[in-house]
Scaffold this motif. Structure first.
Motif, PDB file in Angstrom:
ATOM      1  N   PRO A   1      -1.337 -10.638   2.382  1.00  0.00           N
ATOM      2  CA  PRO A   1      -1.913  -9.614   3.271  1.00  0.00           C
ATOM      3  C   PRO A   1      -0.885  -8.920   4.149  1.00  0.00           C
ATOM      4  O   PRO A   1      -0.996  -7.721   4.409  1.00  0.00           O
ATOM      5  N   LEU A   2       0.146  -9.650   4.610  1.00  0.00           N
ATOM      6  CA  LEU A   2       1.167  -9.021   5.459  1.00  0.00           C
ATOM      7  C   LEU A   2       2.004  -8.023   4.670  1.00  0.00           C
ATOM      8  O   LEU A   2       2.399  -6.972   5.189  1.00  0.00           O
ATOM      9  N   GLU A   3       2.256  -8.337   3.395  1.00  0.00           N
ATOM     10  CA  GLU A   3       2.992  -7.406   2.535  1.00  0.00           C
ATOM     11  C   GLU A   3       2.153  -6.156   2.286  1.00  0.00           C
ATOM     12  O   GLU A   3       2.668  -5.029   2.306  1.00  0.00           O
ATOM     13  N   ALA A   4       0.848  -6.363   2.048  1.00  0.00           N
ATOM     14  CA  ALA A   4      -0.057  -5.219   1.855  1.00  0.00           C
ATOM     15  C   ALA A   4      -0.083  -4.341   3.100  1.00  0.00           C
ATOM     16  O   ALA A   4      -0.039  -3.104   3.017  1.00  0.00           O
ATOM     17  N   LEU A   5      -0.142  -4.982   4.282  1.00  0.00           N
ATOM     18  CA  LEU A   5      -0.126  -4.240   5.541  1.00  0.00           C
ATOM     19  C   LEU A   5       1.147  -3.415   5.677  1.00  0.00           C
ATOM     20  O   LEU A   5       1.103  -2.255   6.091  1.00  0.00           O
ATOM     21  N   SER A   6       2.275  -4.014   5.326  1.00  0.00           N
ATOM     22  CA  SER A   6       3.568  -3.332   5.461  1.00  0.00           C
ATOM     23  C   SER A   6       3.661  -2.111   4.551  1.00  0.00           C
ATOM     24  O   SER A   6       4.074  -1.032   4.983  1.00  0.00           O
ATOM     25  N   ILE A   7       3.261  -2.272   3.293  1.00  0.00           N
ATOM     26  CA  ILE A   7       3.317  -1.154   2.335  1.00  0.00           C
ATOM     27  C   ILE A   7       2.411  -0.020   2.800  1.00  0.00           C
ATOM     28  O   ILE A   7       2.811   1.147   2.866  1.00  0.00           O
ATOM     29  N   PHE A   8       1.170  -0.378   3.138  1.00  0.00           N
ATOM     30  CA  PHE A   8       0.190   0.622   3.575  1.00  0.00           C
ATOM     31  C   PHE A   8       0.612   1.257   4.902  1.00  0.00           C
ATOM     32  O   PHE A   8       0.550   2.482   5.078  1.00  0.00           O
ATOM     33  N   GLY A   9       1.049   0.402   5.854  1.00  0.00           N
ATOM     34  CA  GLY A   9       1.403   0.892   7.178  1.00  0.00           C
ATOM     35  C   GLY A   9       2.568   1.861   7.165  1.00  0.00           C
ATOM     36  O   GLY A   9       2.525   2.905   7.815  1.00  0.00           O
ATOM     37  N   GLU A  10       3.633   1.525   6.419  1.00  0.00           N
ATOM     38  CA  GLU A  10       4.782   2.422   6.354  1.00  0.00           C
ATOM     39  C   GLU A  10       4.401   3.750   5.707  1.00  0.00           C
ATOM     40  O   GLU A  10       4.866   4.818   6.111  1.00  0.00           O
ATOM     41  N   TYR A  11       3.532   3.681   4.688  1.00  0.00           N
ATOM     42  CA  TYR A  11       3.073   4.900   3.999  1.00  0.00           C
ATOM     43  C   TYR A  11       2.297   5.793   4.972  1.00  0.00           C
ATOM     44  O   TYR A  11       2.545   7.000   5.070  1.00  0.00           O
TER      45      TYR A  11
END
Length: 483
Positions: free
Chosen positions: A198-208
């Motif tokens: 979930p933290l990796e998903a947050l990072s990818i989505f958040g930076e985008y």
């Protein structure tokens, strides 16, 4: 950010920041907040009813030179405090950081605030029959989001039942990252990425999403400017350390004087100062640590001076390394400055159109048609709440300023820049002043029988009388598009 994914995201975030220190709070952009936690970097929180999200990132964003009153208030109550508790109510995408006597409430829908205690509720799951019969069920049970209800409706009865049960009890899922959401199920083919973290998903989505909010893909030049600033800070810190070490080296003289006068002193006596004869025959006073004997003070002076010598050599070596890095960064900066056009992000739906794209001073994407056909198509793909600009009382290009939602406010500077871009591609381009109208796209109609690019405006939002800056196009950041 979909509520069911938020459950997993908040659980993972809790493990990261519980018992860490909240060191500082920033508000770099409207609705965007960053919180610096010791050892965990920065928590970015974008508080918006339709597009709220959060994620952890290692670096902070560029911040205003002076914090707002709201930021100062939050810092006063929360700065440098340990997070002693972390609670959340994931269906409503809200969580609380507890500091003992107060709580910092963070929501994906509203700005941060101080509260006395969290408002926790029991998570209740409705029946599948209720979900099928009530389109507005998310208002009562927020975890039954519209994307979830749509996905359940696409499943067979048995698969729907199994998935719904799994959703309530399962501890692990794969997470599908889309442009505007993160889901626990695959919905469509335009998946950006997939992960079980979930933290990796947050990072990818958040930076985008962060790049959309700021209005540009971070340029290499901007990164290099930040790196230059960081290296300069390191050099300043090294100079401060160098001064401290030189003071340590000066203690060698005191050690030598004590050593030369030791025959005349009670070496085992503990005093705060002694008078000794220096190497020129004068009497001087040396201040000592009264917890140590005169002999121990002498040994300590020699020890501190030796440490200073070793430290000074290490600092000089480190300083040379940093200066070399700084030189490399400045060379790269000069190379980047020479590149006039940079391939920043332009949404896919605008690619292929004959348009020019710019970024306003406030980070808004502005698009301008190059011909009648492009003007016609540009209006077709724009969102209803986007803003449309056109020279008043004469021919000119269509200009679109993109917004994330109807409620998103656009600063006056960006409005004027969009209006000026419209004037520069119209019959007014050689004038000193120009008149430009602005309307929401939903109020601009293409009518059958009219020529390409000709429209009827049902409602004008603003009418601008502006100074026309002939150099504005070169001042604004220009984005490349694929025609």
């Amino acid at each position: 950010m979909e509520a069911n994914f938020c459950r997993f995201a908040l659980e993972s975030l809790k493990q990261k920041i519980l018992f860490t220190r909240l060191e500082k709070i920033y508000n770099p952009y409207p609705k965007l907040w960053t919180f610096k936690f010791s050892k965990q970097g920065f928590l970015c929180l974008y508080a918006s009813q339709k597009g709220g999200f959060f994620f952890l990132r290692p670096n902070n964003l560029d911040n205003p030179s002076s914090p707002s009153p709201k930021v100062m208030f939050l810092r006063k109550h929360c700065k440098n405090r340990i997070v002693k508790s972390f609670s959340f109510f994931w269906p409503r995408r809200i969580f609380w950081l507890g500091f003992g006597d107060l709580f910092l409430e963070l929501s994906l829908e509203s700005e941060p605030k101080i509260v006395e205690k969290p408002i926790l509720e029991e998570v209740i799951w409705p029946s599948l029959e209720e979900i099928d019969s009530n389109k507005e069920i998310f208002r009562i049970y927020p975890q039954i989001s519209p994307p979830l209800r749509k996905f359940l409706a696409s499943l067979s009865k048995e698969r729907k039942k199994n998935f719904y049960l799994k959703l309530q009890v399962e501890k692990s899922f794969d997470f599908y990252i889309y442009e505007n959401n993160i889901l626990l199920w695959e919905q469509g083919s335009n998946v950006i990425s997939k992960t079980d973290n979930p933290l990796e998903a947050l990072s990818i989505f958040g930076e985008y999403k962060l790049k959309e909010i700021i209005g540009e893909r971070f340029s290499k030049l901007k990164q290099q400017n930040r790196e230059e600033k960081r290296l300069k800070k390191i050099l300043l810190k090294l100079e401060e350390d160098k001064k401290k070490l030189k003071k340590r080296i000066e203690l060698l003289e005191y050690g030598k004087l004590l050593q030369a006068n030791l025959y005349n002193l009670d070496r085992n006596k503990k005093v705060s100062k002694v008078n000794v004869i220096d190497f020129t025959g004068n009497t001087i006073t040396i201040f000592l640590d009264c917890k140590k004997t005169i002999l121990e003070n002498m040994e300590n002076f020699f020890k501190q001076a030796a440490k200073g010598e070793r430290g000074l050599k290490a600092i000089e070596k480190r300083k040379q390394q940093i200066q070399k890095q700084l030189q490399d960064v400045r060379i790269k900066q000069k190379q980047e400055i020479k590149i006039k056009q940079k391939a920043f992000f332009v949404p896919k739906k605008y690619q292929g159109l004959q348009i020019k794209a710019f970024i306003s001073s406030d980070g808004f994407l502005i698009l301008r048609g190059k011909n009648s056909k492009a003007n016609h198509k540009l209006l077709s793909v724009a969102s209803p709440f986007d803003l449309w600009f056109h020279a008043q009382d004469g021919p000119g290009a269509h200009v679109i300023l993109r917004r994330d939602s109807k409620k998103q406010e656009v600063p006056l500077q960006s409005l004027k820049e969009a209006a000026c871009l419209a004037a520069l591609a119209s019959y007014q381009k050689n004038a000193e002043k120009g008149k430009v109208m602005c309307a929401e796209v939903k109020n601009v109609r293409k009518v059958k029988g009219l020529s390409l690019g000709q429209v009827i405006v049902d409602k004008i939002l603003h009418s601008f009388w502006i100074d026309i800056d002939p150099n504005l196009e070169t001042k604004l950041r220009y984005l490349e598009t694929k025609e």
